[in-house]
Scaffold this active site. Structure first.
Site, PDB file in Angstrom:
ATOM      1  N   ASP A 381       0.852  -1.181   0.000  1.00 17.68           N
ATOM      2  CA  ASP A 381       0.000   0.000   0.000  1.00 17.68           C
ATOM      3  C   ASP A 381       0.893   1.239   0.000  1.00 17.68           C
ATOM      4  OD1 ASP A 381      -1.786   2.073   0.518  1.00 17.68           O
ATOM      5  OD2 ASP A 381      -3.058   0.837   1.799  1.00 17.68           O
ATOM      6  N   HIS A 382       0.944   1.904  -1.157  1.00 17.60           N
ATOM      7  CA  HIS A 382       1.877   3.023  -1.319  1.00 17.60           C
ATOM      8  C   HIS A 382       1.448   4.266  -0.535  1.00 17.60           C
ATOM      9  CE1 HIS A 382       5.386   4.716  -2.891  1.00 17.60           C
ATOM     10  NE2 HIS A 382       5.286   4.350  -4.173  1.00 17.60           N
ATOM     11  N   ARG A 383       0.280   4.234   0.086  1.00 19.57           N
ATOM     12  CA  ARG A 383      -0.150   5.383   0.893  1.00 19.57           C
ATOM     13  C   ARG A 383       0.690   5.519   2.154  1.00 19.57           C
ATOM     14  NH1 ARG A 383      -6.384   4.120   1.689  1.00 19.57           N
ATOM     15  NH2 ARG A 383      -5.434   2.080   2.055  1.00 19.57           N
ATOM     16  N   ILE A 384       1.152   4.381   2.693  1.00 16.92           N
ATOM     17  CA  ILE A 384       1.922   4.457   3.945  1.00 16.92           C
ATOM     18  C   ILE A 384       3.293   3.801   3.841  1.00 16.92           C
ATOM     19  CG2 ILE A 384      -0.179   4.516   5.340  1.00 16.92           C
ATOM     20  CD1 ILE A 384       0.428   1.582   6.100  1.00 16.92           C
ATOM     21  N   ILE A 385       3.567   3.091   2.741  1.00 16.88           N
ATOM     22  CA  ILE A 385       4.857   2.423   2.577  1.00 16.88           C
ATOM     23  C   ILE A 385       5.538   2.988   1.341  1.00 16.88           C
ATOM     24  CG2 ILE A 385       6.025   0.226   2.198  1.00 16.88           C
ATOM     25  CD1 ILE A 385       3.697  -1.164   3.572  1.00 16.88           C
TER      26      ILE A 385
END
Length: 411
Positions: A381-385
């Protein structure tokens, strides 16, 4: 009258889908006898009779969606048995005299007393459709389980009537029947339907990004061969991968976290519960191996085998299918080299491991030789990683795989 409803048997359960009926109207059932099988978003369950009695009515057809609280079956209990038996023995026939009332023979079958007609096997929804289309179910042949009439049977019956009114239609029908079918249709039901819905939700709500690595597994192959000298049952690679993932998650806990969408918070998990994707005859399921951080490699192997057996026999419980904090998907020796695995919310990452293949590699002395490599794909999940964290995670995973003796320092 006893009403059997679809109850919430698991955390967060809202609806389900009818897989198959074990009873029909008029059947006698005992307490705890299976009535119907329901597929939820996690597992198939059987709804059983709460009392002994006779089935008065069933509600819903195979493939129908039902909501928690819906009535599935109505049972006649206590002293209603005699009444049901008398209905089966055609009580009206004794009162109808063909000599006294010859008009009965001339009446359309729709107008005859119910007892003179053969009992029709059809769900309420099918009867409703037949009534709307003015179709007499007595004249329809059922193609469902135990000759049960389906909605498609009713529609086909209607199409047949329309075509009989036209000679041209008859010619068309004969032509179609003589030609080979150009397609085959299969209804999306059961576990496959849940996967169909869950994947769509995951892809539309989570921005997926995937990193792909090629890892030399030659030393890991040697380690597995050594370990199998000391265990009763042959150990697969999966338990070793599970243990390595657990160690890497401890180093980079963001991958073992979840997102609280409402509060917009990252929630870090104190335990490692690994979802292990597996293919079954019913479709793809993901049982969960709980508290991996407390288990030895041998314990992981035993517990994974138990989950696999339960999954293949459709015996998994709700508890075994919920609570995953991270997932692993292994395509096996016949799988591809790379893929883009799909996360299941609220998880923020999933690791997919692929086929091991021989190919030219650079050996430790920097000579060129033949080694065995495996593709590994990490969706996150590129929103948090971000990319840096992914690089660190995969580098650590690769290091354990290519130098498995490092595991001794952590076990």
């Amino acid at each position: 009258m006893e009403k059997i409803i679809f109850s919430d048997v698991g955390e967060g359960l809202h609806d389900g889908e009818i897989l198959q009926w074990f009873v029909k109207s008029g059947d006698q059932v005992k307490r705890d006898e299976p009535l119907v099988e329901i597929q939820t978003d996690k597992v198939a369950i059987e709804v059983t009779a709460t009392k002994e009695g006779y089935v008065q009515s069933t509600f819903g057809d195979v493939g129908d969606k039902i909501i928690v609280g819906d009535v599935l079956v109505e049972l006649k209990t206590n002293d209603h048995n005699e009444e049901l038996h008398s209905e089966k023995e055609e009580p009206f026939v004794k009162e109808v005299s063909i000599e006294r009332e010859p008009i009965v023979e001339q009446q359309n079958i729709k107008e005859q007393p119910l007892a003179l007609q053969t009992r029709v096997k059809a769900a309420p929804s099918v009867r409703k459709l037949a009534n709307q289309l003015n179709v007499n179910l007595q004249n329809v042949s059922g193609t469902g389980p135990k000759n049960r009439i389906t909605k498609e049977d009713v529609r086909n019956s209607t199409n047949g009537k329309k075509q009989s009114h036209s000679k041209q239609s008859e010619v068309t029908t004969n032509t179609i029947s003589q030609s080979k079918p150009t397609e085959h249709r299969e209804k999306i039901v059961g576990v496959r339907k849940q996967m169909y819905q869950n994947i769509a939700i995951a892809q539309s709500t989570i921005p997926h990004t995937t990193a792909m690595y090629e890892i030399n597994v030659t030393e890991l192959i040697n380690l597995r061969a050594d370990l199998n000298q000391y265990v009763e049952n042959p150990m697969t690679y999966l338990p070793i991968f599970v243990k390595i993932v657990d160690l890497v998650l401890k180093e980079y806990p963001i991958f073992n976290a979840r997102i609280d969408e409402e509060k917009e918070e990252i929630v870090y998990q104190s335990t490692t519960n690994l979802g292990v994707a597996m293919a079954t005859k019913q479709g793809l399921i993901v049982p969960v191996l709980k508290d991996v951080q407390t288990q030895t490699l041998e314990e992981i192997a035993v517990n994974l085998q138990q989950l696999t057996t339960a999954g293949k026999t459709n015996k998994l419980t709700f508890d075994q299918l919920k609570g995953a904090t991270f997932s692993i998907s292994s395509t096996g020796m016949k799988g591809g080299i790379y893929a883009t695995p799909v996360m299941t919310p609220p998880q923020v990452a999933i690791l997919s491991l692929h086929a091991m293949v021989e190919k030219p590699v650079i050996l430790k002395d920097r000579a060129i030789g033949i080694g065995t490599v495996m593709g590994a794909s990490l969706s996150f999940d590129h929103r948090i990683i971000d990319g840096e964290a992914v690089g660190l995670f995969m580098d650590a995973f690769q290091s354990y795989i290519e130098n498995p003796n490092k595991l001794l320092l952590k076990l």
